[in-house]
Motif scaffolding. Structure first.
Motif, short mmCIF file in Angstrom:
data_model
loop_
_atom_site.label_atom_id
_atom_site.label_comp_id
_atom_site.label_asym_id
_atom_site.label_seq_id
_atom_site.Cartn_x
_atom_site.Cartn_y
_atom_site.Cartn_z
N MET A 37 0.86 -1.19 0.00
CA MET A 37 0.00 0.00 0.00
C MET A 37 0.90 1.24 0.00
O MET A 37 1.84 1.32 0.80
N PRO A 38 0.60 2.20 -0.88
CA PRO A 38 1.45 3.38 -0.91
C PRO A 38 1.27 4.21 0.36
O PRO A 38 0.19 4.27 0.93
N ALA A 39 2.35 4.83 0.76
CA ALA A 39 2.31 5.69 1.94
C ALA A 39 1.59 6.99 1.57
O ALA A 39 1.60 7.43 0.42
N LEU A 40 0.95 7.57 2.57
CA LEU A 40 0.28 8.85 2.32
C LEU A 40 1.33 9.92 2.04
O LEU A 40 2.35 10.00 2.73
N LEU A 41 1.07 10.71 1.03
CA LEU A 41 2.03 11.76 0.67
C LEU A 41 1.68 13.05 1.39
O LEU A 41 0.61 13.61 1.22
N ASP A 42 2.59 13.52 2.20
CA ASP A 42 2.42 14.85 2.78
C ASP A 42 3.16 15.84 1.89
O ASP A 42 3.73 15.47 0.86
N GLU A 43 3.16 17.07 2.26
CA GLU A 43 3.76 18.12 1.42
C GLU A 43 5.25 17.88 1.22
O GLU A 43 5.78 18.02 0.11
N SER A 96 7.00 14.96 1.42
CA SER A 96 7.24 13.79 0.59
C SER A 96 6.92 14.09 -0.87
O SER A 96 7.62 13.62 -1.77
N LEU A 97 5.87 14.86 -1.11
CA LEU A 97 5.50 15.22 -2.49
C LEU A 97 6.62 16.02 -3.14
O LEU A 97 6.99 15.76 -4.29
#
Length: 115
Positions: free
Chosen positions: A91-97, A99-100
């Motif tokens: 499952m992909p990790a949630l992208l925060d600002e 990480s993006l």
């Protein structure tokens, strides 16, 4: 030396020898006796074990994921092209600002390397 002293010395040696003989004398051991019968022998071991591998192999995949249970056993025949293991994507990790921005920087750097 007096005769009395010699007799006391010899008596002490005899007592000491008798005491040493009694100390080191073998003693009978108590044992359990049972009748002998012929039958089937059954034994079981109920303990935890630890597997020890003789050879260790490192297998890597280009992507992160979960390895499904392998249905093959040791000694099974495998032909070229047979599926040995399946890896499902993680499952992909949630992208925060942050990480993006890091991912965008990596894409930009990879595009620059291509050019």
């Amino acid at each position: 030396m007096q005769k009395k002293t010699v007799m006391l010395g010899v008596g002490a040696l005899v007592v000491l020898g008798a005491l040493l003989a009694w100390t080191f004398a073998p003693r009978p051991l108590q044992v359990e006796a049972a009748a002998v019968v012929q039958g089937r022998f059954e034994a079981g071991i109920d303990e935890d074990a630890k597997a020890r591998l003789r050879d260790r192999y490192s297998i890597s995949a280009p992507l992160a994921g979960r390895l499904a249970r392998i249905a093959l056993r040791e000694g099974d025949a495998v032909q070229a092209g047979d599926v040995v293991a399946r890896i499902t994507p993680a499952m992909p990790a949630l992208l925060d600002e942050r990480s993006l921005r890091e991912q965008q920087a990596r894409v930009t750097a990879a595009q620059a390397n291509v050019q």
